[in-house]
Design a protein around this motif. Structure first.
Motif, mmCIF file in Angstrom:
data_model
loop_
_atom_site.group_PDB
_atom_site.id
_atom_site.type_symbol
_atom_site.label_atom_id
_atom_site.label_comp_id
_atom_site.label_asym_id
_atom_site.label_seq_id
_atom_site.Cartn_x
_atom_site.Cartn_y
_atom_site.Cartn_z
ATOM 1 N N ARG A 32 63.866 -4.262 -28.871
ATOM 2 C CA ARG A 32 63.198 -5.368 -28.532
ATOM 3 C C ARG A 32 61.692 -4.916 -27.767
ATOM 4 O O ARG A 32 61.955 -3.678 -26.992
ATOM 5 C CB ARG A 32 63.647 -6.656 -27.861
ATOM 6 C CG ARG A 32 64.489 -6.578 -26.487
ATOM 7 C CD ARG A 32 64.301 -5.553 -25.484
ATOM 8 N NE ARG A 32 64.844 -5.655 -24.394
ATOM 9 C CZ ARG A 32 64.456 -5.499 -23.199
ATOM 10 N NH1 ARG A 32 63.218 -5.076 -23.124
ATOM 11 N NH2 ARG A 32 64.966 -5.787 -21.988
ATOM 12 N N ALA A 34 59.385 -6.605 -24.835
ATOM 13 C CA ALA A 34 59.413 -7.550 -24.082
ATOM 14 C C ALA A 34 58.083 -7.880 -23.028
ATOM 15 O O ALA A 34 58.491 -7.488 -21.829
ATOM 16 C CB ALA A 34 60.707 -8.028 -23.403
ATOM 17 N N PRO A 35 57.102 -7.995 -23.572
ATOM 18 C CA PRO A 35 55.815 -7.742 -22.322
ATOM 19 C C PRO A 35 55.866 -9.231 -21.507
ATOM 20 O O PRO A 35 56.128 -10.155 -22.181
ATOM 21 C CB PRO A 35 54.679 -7.877 -23.529
ATOM 22 C CG PRO A 35 55.057 -8.276 -24.632
ATOM 23 C CD PRO A 35 56.496 -8.038 -24.850
ATOM 24 N N SER A 36 55.546 -8.952 -20.387
ATOM 25 C CA SER A 36 54.989 -10.083 -19.695
ATOM 26 C C SER A 36 53.471 -10.598 -19.876
ATOM 27 O O SER A 36 52.711 -9.450 -19.717
ATOM 28 C CB SER A 36 55.200 -9.915 -18.028
ATOM 29 O OG SER A 36 56.447 -9.248 -17.817
ATOM 30 N N GLU A 68 57.894 -12.472 -21.806
ATOM 31 C CA GLU A 68 58.832 -12.991 -20.717
ATOM 32 C C GLU A 68 57.795 -13.793 -19.910
ATOM 33 O O GLU A 68 57.173 -13.002 -18.856
ATOM 34 C CB GLU A 68 59.093 -11.551 -20.089
ATOM 35 C CG GLU A 68 59.950 -10.923 -20.859
ATOM 36 C CD GLU A 68 61.038 -10.141 -20.334
ATOM 37 O OE1 GLU A 68 60.909 -9.303 -19.389
ATOM 38 O OE2 GLU A 68 62.326 -9.967 -20.943
ATOM 39 N N TYR A 196 63.615 -12.032 -13.239
ATOM 40 C CA TYR A 196 63.527 -11.206 -14.200
ATOM 41 C C TYR A 196 64.987 -10.808 -14.407
ATOM 42 O O TYR A 196 65.527 -10.678 -15.773
ATOM 43 C CB TYR A 196 62.670 -9.934 -14.013
ATOM 44 C CG TYR A 196 62.948 -8.796 -14.730
ATOM 45 C CD1 TYR A 196 62.717 -8.761 -16.030
ATOM 46 C CD2 TYR A 196 63.559 -7.698 -14.183
ATOM 47 C CE1 TYR A 196 63.048 -7.565 -16.923
ATOM 48 C CE2 TYR A 196 63.717 -6.605 -14.882
ATOM 49 C CZ TYR A 196 63.398 -6.724 -16.360
ATOM 50 O OH TYR A 196 63.853 -5.416 -17.136
ATOM 51 N N VAL A 200 66.438 -11.405 -18.233
ATOM 52 C CA VAL A 200 66.522 -10.438 -19.068
ATOM 53 C C VAL A 200 68.059 -10.135 -19.636
ATOM 54 O O VAL A 200 68.205 -9.870 -20.865
ATOM 55 C CB VAL A 200 65.821 -9.137 -18.475
ATOM 56 C CG1 VAL A 200 66.942 -8.318 -17.540
ATOM 57 C CG2 VAL A 200 65.582 -8.111 -19.627
ATOM 58 N N ARG A 214 62.397 1.071 -22.962
ATOM 59 C CA ARG A 214 61.342 0.449 -22.024
ATOM 60 C C ARG A 214 60.857 1.567 -21.034
ATOM 61 O O ARG A 214 61.340 2.552 -20.938
ATOM 62 C CB ARG A 214 61.826 -0.887 -21.524
ATOM 63 C CG ARG A 214 62.908 -0.437 -20.511
ATOM 64 C CD ARG A 214 63.678 -1.854 -19.907
ATOM 65 N NE ARG A 214 64.722 -1.570 -19.151
ATOM 66 C CZ ARG A 214 65.683 -2.428 -18.487
ATOM 67 N NH1 ARG A 214 65.424 -3.778 -19.035
ATOM 68 N NH2 ARG A 214 66.792 -2.012 -17.988
ATOM 69 N N LEU A 218 61.749 0.666 -15.085
ATOM 70 C CA LEU A 218 62.870 -0.475 -15.193
ATOM 71 C C LEU A 218 64.059 0.316 -15.184
ATOM 72 O O LEU A 218 65.161 -0.288 -14.977
ATOM 73 C CB LEU A 218 62.755 -1.310 -16.155
ATOM 74 C CG LEU A 218 61.391 -2.127 -16.133
ATOM 75 C CD1 LEU A 218 61.047 -2.936 -17.500
ATOM 76 C CD2 LEU A 218 61.605 -3.324 -14.855
HETATM 77 N N1 GLU Z 1 58.474 -7.723 -19.044
HETATM 78 C C1 GLU Z 1 58.511 -6.302 -18.483
HETATM 79 C C2 GLU Z 1 57.508 -5.742 -18.362
HETATM 80 O O1 GLU Z 1 56.472 -6.134 -19.179
HETATM 81 C C3 GLU Z 1 59.669 -5.823 -19.479
HETATM 82 C C4 GLU Z 1 60.998 -6.050 -19.296
HETATM 83 C C5 GLU Z 1 62.110 -5.303 -20.168
HETATM 84 O O2 GLU Z 1 61.543 -4.685 -20.981
HETATM 85 O O3 GLU Z 1 63.167 -5.331 -19.857
HETATM 86 O O4 GLU Z 1 57.211 -4.803 -17.797
#
Ligand code: GLU
Length: 319
Positions: A32, A34-36, A68, A196, A200, A214, A218
């Motif tokens: 996946r 998962a952009p904010s 996200e 978050y 997540v 990612r 993180l």
């Molecule tokens: N939403 C996070 C971001 O844009 C990424 C979160 C993830 O990949 O766990 O940096």
């Protein structure tokens, strides 16, 4: 003192989306991105999107996109649509439906309720300066306070004095003792928003994610996520944390730092540059006239082991 085995049993049998059916995750690859939606994609987020896309496709996997959108004050209303448009222009087409975290609030709350029920969480009204004075590792000082009206307080989860270890597919071995390294952490923020870390974990399980590719920033959140997965009897995905691209001044490219958003017209050139940062073989630009053929080439030549085992790469170093 609570008995961890009983807690885990209680939580497992009441919250896991998988537990209702008794289903077990198969060995199918599901990745996946998962952009904010706090702004359009910039080059740093393109690298993460490309790495997660190529790793999924090279493994005959499914590639999902999750928006996200849990932090409205930091989001712009058009950003999610803009991000999706950029992905399409780059040829990064996702599989299935987009998952918006804003549609999952009840599920996050029900997980929180389960933690509350077994006394794993507590209210905390410590201020940022107070936490900073603790060396930014929360010292648990609100643990023993009498319970106060929850909506005015952050809700923290109790951590334990146990080493949580991961073998990251890019960065290798990484470990944290949460009690010592982060302290009890927030699952619901003081402003009432779900944190978050909770969302997540809930969604990686809900979407049966097997591989999380990612940004390096993180990596240090991962042990907290694994801790929650263990409490909830969720499976832990494989993790790979790719280097963050920094500006020439060594700053992370982020929307907050006014990094330029990517120019999607230059999709082919951007993908080739991104492959270079990811340590991959790079073809000649004029060998390809569309992103589909280029991405197929990149998929065939994809080698996750070639990704540099670095936290950051400066933008100028490869130009
Ligand atoms: N939403 C996070 C971001 O844009 C990424 C979160 C993830 O990949 O766990 O940096």
């Amino acid at each position: 003192m609570y008995c961890r085995a009983i807690l885990m049993h209680m939580i497992k049998h009441s919250t896991s989306p998988n537990s209702a059916t008794g289903s077990h995750r198969t060995s199918v690859y599901i990745g996946r991105f998962a952009p904010s939606p706090s702004g359009p994609l910039h080059f740093g987020s393109l690298i993460t999107a490309l790495a997660s896309y190529l790793d999924a496709k090279a493994n005959n996997g499914t590639w999902l996109v999750r928006i996200e959108d849990l932090d409205p004050p930091r989001e712009s209303p058009e950003a999610a649509a803009e991000i999706l448009r950029q992905l399409e222009t780059l040829g990064l087409f996702w599989d299935g439906e987009i998952l918006y975290q804003s549609s999952r609030l009840d599920d996050y709350q029900s997980i929180l309720d389960q933690f509350n029920k077994v006394d794993l969480c507590y209210d905390c009204d410590c201020t940022r300066p107070q936490i900073k004075a603790m060396g930014s590792i929360y010292d648990g000082s609100c643990r023993s306070r009498t319970r106060l009206p929850a909506d005015k307080f952050a809700r923290r989860i109790k951590t334990t004095n146990k080493l949580i270890e991961i073998e990251d597919l890019v960065q290798g071995h990484y470990a944290q003792n949460l009690e010592r390294d982060t302290g009890d952490f927030v699952l619901r923020r003081k402003d009432g928003l779900i944190a978050y870390q909770l969302a997540v974990v809930a969604d990686d399980d809900f979407q049966n994610i097997s591989h999380v590719i990612r940004g390096f920033d993180l990596l240090d959140s991962t042990p907290r996520q694994i801790y929650l997965q263990q409490l909830l009897s969720y499976q832990t995905p494989e993790y790979a944390h790719v280097p963050i691209i920094t500006s020439d001044q060594g700053q992370k490219l982020s929307k907050q730092h006014f990094a330029e958003s990517i120019d999607v017209e230059k999709a082919l050139a951007l993908i080739i540059t991104a492959l270079k940062y990811l340590g991959q073989k790079t073809p000649q630009l004029n060998d390809f006239s569309d992103t589909e053929a280029l991405l197929q080439w990149a998929e065939v030549n994809w080698d996750i082991q070639a990704i540099p085992k670095l936290a950051t790469i400066s933008q100028e170093s490869l130009e």
